[in-house]
Every structure is written in C-alpha cells, then in structure tokens.
Design a protein around this motif. Structure first.
Motif, PDB file in Angstrom:
ATOM      1  N   ALA A   6       6.369  -1.623  -7.675  1.00 52.05           N
ATOM      2  CA  ALA A   6       6.785  -2.458  -6.552  1.00 52.05           C
ATOM      3  C   ALA A   6       7.436  -1.578  -5.489  1.00 52.05           C
ATOM      4  N   PRO A   7       7.371  -1.986  -4.219  1.00 50.53           N
ATOM      5  CA  PRO A   7       8.061  -1.220  -3.176  1.00 50.53           C
ATOM      6  C   PRO A   7       9.568  -1.269  -3.375  1.00 50.53           C
ATOM      7  N   HIS A   8      10.270  -0.298  -2.808  1.00 49.54           N
ATOM      8  CA  HIS A   8      11.720  -0.387  -2.811  1.00 49.54           C
ATOM      9  C   HIS A   8      12.160  -1.329  -1.693  1.00 49.54           C
ATOM     10  N   ILE A   9      13.334  -1.899  -1.857  1.00 47.17           N
ATOM     11  CA  ILE A   9      13.904  -2.736  -0.803  1.00 47.17           C
ATOM     12  C   ILE A   9      14.423  -1.815   0.294  1.00 47.17           C
ATOM     13  N   ILE A  19       1.494   1.710  -4.017  1.00 48.19           N
ATOM     14  CA  ILE A  19       2.598   2.465  -4.618  1.00 48.19           C
ATOM     15  C   ILE A  19       2.077   3.380  -5.720  1.00 48.19           C
ATOM     16  N   ARG A  20       1.208   2.857  -6.574  1.00 50.60           N
ATOM     17  CA  ARG A  20       0.701   3.635  -7.704  1.00 50.60           C
ATOM     18  C   ARG A  20      -0.036   4.880  -7.238  1.00 50.60           C
ATOM     19  N   LEU A  21      -0.773   4.754  -6.146  1.00 52.95           N
ATOM     20  CA  LEU A  21      -1.564   5.875  -5.651  1.00 52.95           C
ATOM     21  C   LEU A  21      -0.797   6.738  -4.644  1.00 52.95           C
ATOM     22  N   TYR A  40       6.412  -3.762   3.814  1.00 50.85           N
ATOM     23  CA  TYR A  40       7.833  -3.916   3.511  1.00 50.85           C
ATOM     24  C   TYR A  40       8.300  -5.340   3.790  1.00 50.85           C
ATOM     25  N   GLU A  41       7.825  -5.909   4.895  1.00 51.82           N
ATOM     26  CA  GLU A  41       8.240  -7.263   5.257  1.00 51.82           C
ATOM     27  C   GLU A  41       7.743  -8.288   4.245  1.00 51.82           C
ATOM     28  N   LEU A  42       6.549  -8.087   3.731  1.00 46.64           N
ATOM     29  CA  LEU A  42       6.008  -8.993   2.715  1.00 46.64           C
ATOM     30  C   LEU A  42       6.890  -8.984   1.472  1.00 46.64           C
ATOM     31  N   TRP A  43       7.245  -7.796   1.003  1.00 43.68           N
ATOM     32  CA  TRP A  43       8.060  -7.692  -0.210  1.00 43.68           C
ATOM     33  C   TRP A  43       9.461  -8.245   0.036  1.00 43.68           C
ATOM     34  N   HIS A  44      10.009  -7.980   1.217  1.00 45.41           N
ATOM     35  CA  HIS A  44      11.305  -8.514   1.613  1.00 45.41           C
ATOM     36  C   HIS A  44      11.282 -10.045   1.533  1.00 45.41           C
ATOM     37  N   ARG A  45      10.237 -10.656   2.063  1.00 45.50           N
ATOM     38  CA  ARG A  45      10.145 -12.113   2.089  1.00 45.50           C
ATOM     39  C   ARG A  45      10.009 -12.694   0.683  1.00 45.50           C
ATOM     40  N   LEU A  46       9.186 -12.069  -0.157  1.00 44.70           N
ATOM     41  CA  LEU A  46       8.993 -12.563  -1.512  1.00 44.70           C
ATOM     42  C   LEU A  46      10.292 -12.509  -2.318  1.00 44.70           C
TER      43      LEU A  46
END
Length: 398
Positions: free
Chosen positions: A86-89, A32-34, A43-49
C-alpha cells in the motif's frame, strides 16, 4: 521477525489485513510492488479510502475525526500496509501539521484546517529547510515583517517534498531578525496560491523531482494564519520535528523490505547455491534483522509515550539515525541481490525506441533507484551527525 502480540492485537492485525485485501486497489499495489512512481491522484485515492474508513489520522483524538490508535495499533497498520504494497500516507497534513494544530492551534484553526486535512481539500507541504539552514534550522533567514493585519514574507525554502502538489505550506519564518537564532521565529500557514510564490523542481539522483525550491517575494499572509504566539515558533517546530523523525524510522517499510529481501536471496543463485546461503550475505541479513527487531521495540516505547501526550525528545533522534541506517542497508542488500539485473536496462532505447522496460526480474528495475533515493535519509529530517550531537548532549550529558 516476531514480537509477541496479545490476542486483541492479533485480532486488530487480522482486521487491518482483511480490509487491505478488500479495499486496496490492485493497480495501486502493483505500482508499489514494482517500484513505480505514484501520481498525485494515486496519493489522493489512498488518502480518501483511509479517511472513509476512519484510519487516516491515526494519532488524532476521535473528536477531531482521528482513529486514536495506540502505538501498537499504529505499528501493526504500518507493517501490514507495507506488506500489502500500500502507499504511505503523505505525512505533512495528518502526521505533522495535525498534531501541532491540536497542541498549539486556536480553536478556530482546528475547526477550519483539521477537517480539510481529513477530506483532502488541502494538500500540505513543509517549509523548514533553506540554503544555509538545513541541519542548523534555527539559522533560517526567510523573514515575515508585520504590516497591519498581515505579514509580508520574503525568502526561500528548499527540499520541499511534493511541494509541486501542495495547496498550503506550513513555514518557519523570522519575525524578529534582531533576536537570538532560536528566538524570533514564528510558525505560519501560507496559501500556495498567494501572489509572489514560485515553485521550482529539483531533480534527485534517482531521476525523480519529488523535492522543490519555494521562493517568497513580498507574499502577504494574514496574521490569523500564525500558529501560537509570535516569536515562539521554535517550540512548535521542535514538537513537529520529533514526530517527523519518529516517522522516518520506517518500521513498516523495513519489515516489508526484509521479507522481500529474504525471498529474493532464496531464489537468486550465487556459486551454484541460493544467495541466502552465502555466509557473508547471510550474516549481513541476520545483522540487519537483529537491528530491526531492536528498533521496532524501541519505536513502540517512544510512540507509546507520545500517544500519552509526551512528545518524544532525543529518543526520536536515536530512532531517526537507526531507522535510516537500517533502510539504507536493506536497499543496499536488495540491490546486491539482484546484481546486474538491478540496473535499469534500456534495451529498446539502444535500438532507437523509447521503451524503458527493464530486463530480468520484474521488480529488479526499482532496486537501484530505491537504493539511491534512500541515500537522502542521512540528511532528511536533520542530518544523522546533528542527531548524534543531540543524543550526546541530552541523553549522555556530554
């Protein structure tokens, strides 16, 4: 930029910040930063967390697995997430379809679809816009003709974001071709694996293919997959759009981008002094910060009203217009701040290689692609011109 928060709200911010520091994967935040593109797995990883923490469906009731946050909590989370890179949902399931099912879906639909949204079994996309029916959404031509306990769907949707990843699509379809434009429309849930569905990517100006065309050729959809009443889909569509347009406001994105812009402007030299001391550039930064502060306050009011069961009306159009203009201005200023370094130099390519690493500051390479991508916000979720007409008619009575 500082809005005055209560001690309880500040404590919540601290809790969010600490959780992000402990649980946001470094590799993901670096992408995201870069300004690098995320994969479906990202996306699925962030969704799960987020779901494991109970923070995915922020505006759902707790009885359905939601966080049941108020407007301030949701805004704090968005700000801290963006500041932490962080990624967006992905909003189509949790933020858009979920509220529609909660408001208009049957109990059976809620029991079946809502848990699958939360646990990531179903990735949803949105089937609204069509060629010739974008801003004039009520002009859709995709038909769904009743055949026993099924509808037979034929037509085309376009600008379907992340449709290449989707398991399901929620669609507006015309079930009564003889009715007036806003009438005769129904809201269907369609399995993307159904025979007769074709997905074709559309490459955008920044080189990414995040949107698609979706074609329906004699696609059979169970009548049980209709949300609410037949021919009443326009009501549900408008309800969803108010949530989508409020989401486009992007307060968190703008807050994080403004912080990054200030840091960049303080480091970049212009005429022997920091760019932040250039009167014209500093004036533009100050103006966009003022606009962001005003919009943040308005957004809190609108989202707070929505959390009490009042779907935002023309206010969401106002936020959509202002939010898109602020995001476009911020990305424009960021691109200007980096100057030539914002160009994605392909130095190795000139020597016959395929390495596309950028020269200059490490996060400069994403400035131009991000700027170009943000151009879509003027038409995304309903063109700004149409939103101004809604504001004029419903708020000003003209």
């Amino acid at each position: 930029m500082d809005l005055h928060y209560t001690e309880e709200e500040q404590a919540f911010r601290t809790k969010v910040r600490e959780w992000l520091a402990e649980n946001l994967p470094h590799a993901l935040s670096e992408k995201i930063r870069l300004g690098k593109r995320l994969t479906k797995a990202d996306y699925e990883l962030w969704h799960r967390l987020l779901n494991e923490r109970g923070w995915l469906a922020q505006n759902w009731p707790r009885e359905y697995g939601g966080a049941e946050w108020n407007a301030v909590q949701r805004q704090i989370f968005e700000e801290e997430s963006c500041l932490a890179n962080a990624p967006h949902i992905v909003p189509f399931g949790p933020t858009m379809l979920g509220p529609v099912l909660l408001a208009f879906g049957s109990e059976e639909q809620k029991r079946h679809y809502l848990p699958r949204i939360l646990n990531g079994e179903d990735w949803w996309c949105q089937g609204y816009s069509e060629p010739g029916a974008g801003s004039d959404l009520a002009a859709i031509k995709t038909t769904a003709m009743r055949d026993g306990d099924h509808y037979v769907v034929n037509g085309q949707k376009t600008w379907t974001t992340l449709g290449q990843h989707a398991d399901w699509i929620f669609c507006l379809v015309r079930t009564d071709p003889g009715a007036k434009k806003q009438e005769g429309i129904s809201f269907l849930l369609i399995d993307m694996k159904t025979p007769g569905i074709t997905v074709r990517p559309i490459t955008l100006i920044d080189g990414d293919a995040e949107v698609n065309e979706v074609f329906f050729d004699d696609v059979r959809v169970p009548v049980a997959n209709r949300v609410g009443e037949e021919n009443k889909g326009w009501t549900y569509a408008k309800y969803l759009l108010t949530h989508e347009r409020t989401n486009i406001t992007g307060v968190g994105f703008s807050t994080a981008t403004l912080k990054a812009l200030k840091s960049t402007a303080a480091q970049v030299q212009s005429g022997g002094r920091p760019l932040s001391q250039n009167p014209l550039f500093a004036a533009r930064m100050a103006q966009v910060e003022i606009d962001l502060m005003a919009m943040t306050t308005t957004n809190l009011r609108v989202v707070s009203a929505a959390s009490k069961g009042r779907a935002p009306g023309a206010e969401s159009s106002m936020l959509k217009v202002k939010g898109s203009r602020i995001r476009q201005e911020l990305t424009s200023l960021m691109r200007r701040a980096f100057g030539p370094d914002a160009m994605p130099f392909q130095n190795d390519y000139l020597e016959g290689g395929d390495n596309l690493d950028a020269l200059g500051p490490e996060n400069a390479a994403s400035a131009a692609p991000t700027y170009f991508n943000m151009r879509k916000l003027s038409i995304f979720g309903g063109t700004n011109e149409v939103q101004r007409t809604i504001i004029t008619k419903t708020m000003l009575g003209l």
